[in-house]
Design an enzyme around this catalytic site. Structure first.
Site, mmCIF file in Angstrom:
data_model
loop_
_atom_site.group_PDB
_atom_site.id
_atom_site.type_symbol
_atom_site.label_atom_id
_atom_site.label_comp_id
_atom_site.label_asym_id
_atom_site.label_seq_id
_atom_site.Cartn_x
_atom_site.Cartn_y
_atom_site.Cartn_z
ATOM 1 C CB SER A 152 14.479 23.172 -67.164
ATOM 2 O OG SER A 152 14.358 21.842 -67.620
ATOM 3 C CE1 TYR A 165 12.329 24.649 -72.248
ATOM 4 C CE2 TYR A 165 13.225 22.880 -70.877
ATOM 5 C CZ TYR A 165 12.345 23.932 -71.058
ATOM 6 O OH TYR A 165 11.471 24.279 -70.051
#
Length: 270
Positions: A152, A165
Site C-alpha cells: 500500500s 494499517y
C-alpha cells in the site's frame, strides 16, 4: 508466437478475492486463460462473482477460506492441488482495517486501541504469511511459482490516521523482500516473491473516507487527488497489467520488488 506473457492454464489462488480489487483481477486473469480460485468468507458474494466470470467465458470457482486459520488454508490447498494438480500463483489480497487502529482528526495517539492495532497487524501481515507458507510448498515441489503480496502507499508514506494499517503494510514490504531472497537461495530461481502497491482506488473499505454520499470527494479525497500527478483515483482494471507481468515468464528475473501503481502519488513532494 511470443509466450512471455502467456498465463493460459495457470492455476491462480486469490485470497480476499471477493473485494472490489480482487474480483476485478480475478475476472481479468480468468479471461486471459488462467484457472482462478477466489477465496473469502462470503459465499453468496463469491457465488455471484463466479457466475459473472464464468458467464463471460472464464474458468473460476470460489472456495471459502480464512487466512488466519492454518488448518483451513491447508485443506483449501490440498483441495486445489488435488483438483488442478498444481498452484502457479498466489495473490495475497486479503486484508483490512479497524476503527480502533486508526487515529481520527479529533483523536490523538493515546486513543489507539492496542487490541485492534494487533488485529490489523494480524489480518494483513500474518494473514499473508500463513497462506504463503501453505501454498509455497506445492510451488517448491514443482520448482516454479510466483507469490504476489499486496502492499500500500501507507507502507511508503506516513499517511495520517491509518496507524495499524501502515505498520502492517510496511511489514508486507519487508516480508516480501526477505522471502524473495530466502526462497531463491534455498528453493531455486523458479520461486519468485514480489508485491504490488496500489495507489488510491475506491473500495468498500475506504469509500466513506474518500467520498461523500453524493459521490463527491471528501477533504481527504481531495488531498489524495492533489498529491497524485494524474489528478484522479485509480481504476481497479489498472492493476491487472502489473499483476499479469509479475506472474508471467516476462518477469522470470524479477523477485523481491514492490511494484507501485499509483499515478505518481509516491514520487510527489510538496
Amino acid at each position: 508466437m511470443n509466450k512471455l506473457f502467456n498465463i493460459k492454464d495457470y492455476v491462480v489462488v486469490i485470497t480476499g478475492g471477493t473485494g472490489i480489487l480482487g474480483r476485478c483481477i480475478a475476472k481479468y486473469l480468468a479471461l486471459e486463460g488462467a484457472k482462478v480460485i477466489i477465496g473469502g468468507r462470503k459465499e453468496d458474494v463469491g457465488a455471484k462473482i463466479v457466475a459473472d466470470i464464468t458467464a463471460a467465458g472464464g474458468c473460476c470457482e470460489f472456495v471459502k477460506m480464512d487466512v488466519m486459520d492454518r488448518g483451513c488454508m491447508q485443506s483449501v490447498c490440498d483441495y486445489i492441488v488435488g483438483k488442478y494438480g498444481r498452484v502457479d500463483t498466489l495473490l495475497n489480497a486479503a486484508g483490512g482495517n479497524m476503527p480502533g487502529a486508526t487515529i481520527a482528526p479529533d483523536q490523538t495517539f493515546f486513543d489507539l486501541a492496542p487490541d485492534q492495532f494487533q488485529s490489523v497487524l494480524s489480518l494483513n501481515l500474518t494473514g499473508t504469511v500463513i497462506p504463503t507458507q501453505i501454498f509455497l510448498k506445492p510451488m517448491v515441489e514443482q520448482d516454479k511459482g510466483s507469490i504476489i503480496n499486496f502492499s500500500s502507499m501507507s507502507a511508503f508514506r506516513p499517511i495520517t490516521r491509518v496507524c495499524g494499517y501502515s505498520a502492517a503494510k510496511s511489514g508486507i514490504n519487508s516480508f516480501t523482500e526477505w522471502l524473495a531472497q530466502e526462497a531463491a537461495r534455498k528453493f531455486g530461481e523458479g520461486i519468485r516473491v514480489n508485491a504490488i502497491a496500489p495507489g488510491f482506488f475506491i473500495t468498500e473499505q475506504n469509500r466513506t473516507l474518500l467520498t461523500n454520499p453524493d459521490g463527491s470527494f471528501t477533504q481527504r479525497g481531495k488531498d489524495v487527488i492533489r498529491q497524485t500527478p494524474f489528478s484522479r483515483m485509480g481504476e481497479p482494471e489498472e492493476l491487472c497489467g502489473t499483476i499479469h507481468y509479475l506472474m508471467s515468464d516476462a518477469a522470470k528475473f524479477v523477485t523481491g520488488t514492490v511494484a507501485v501503481v499509483d499515478g505518481g502519488f509516491n514520487v510527489t513532494s510538496m
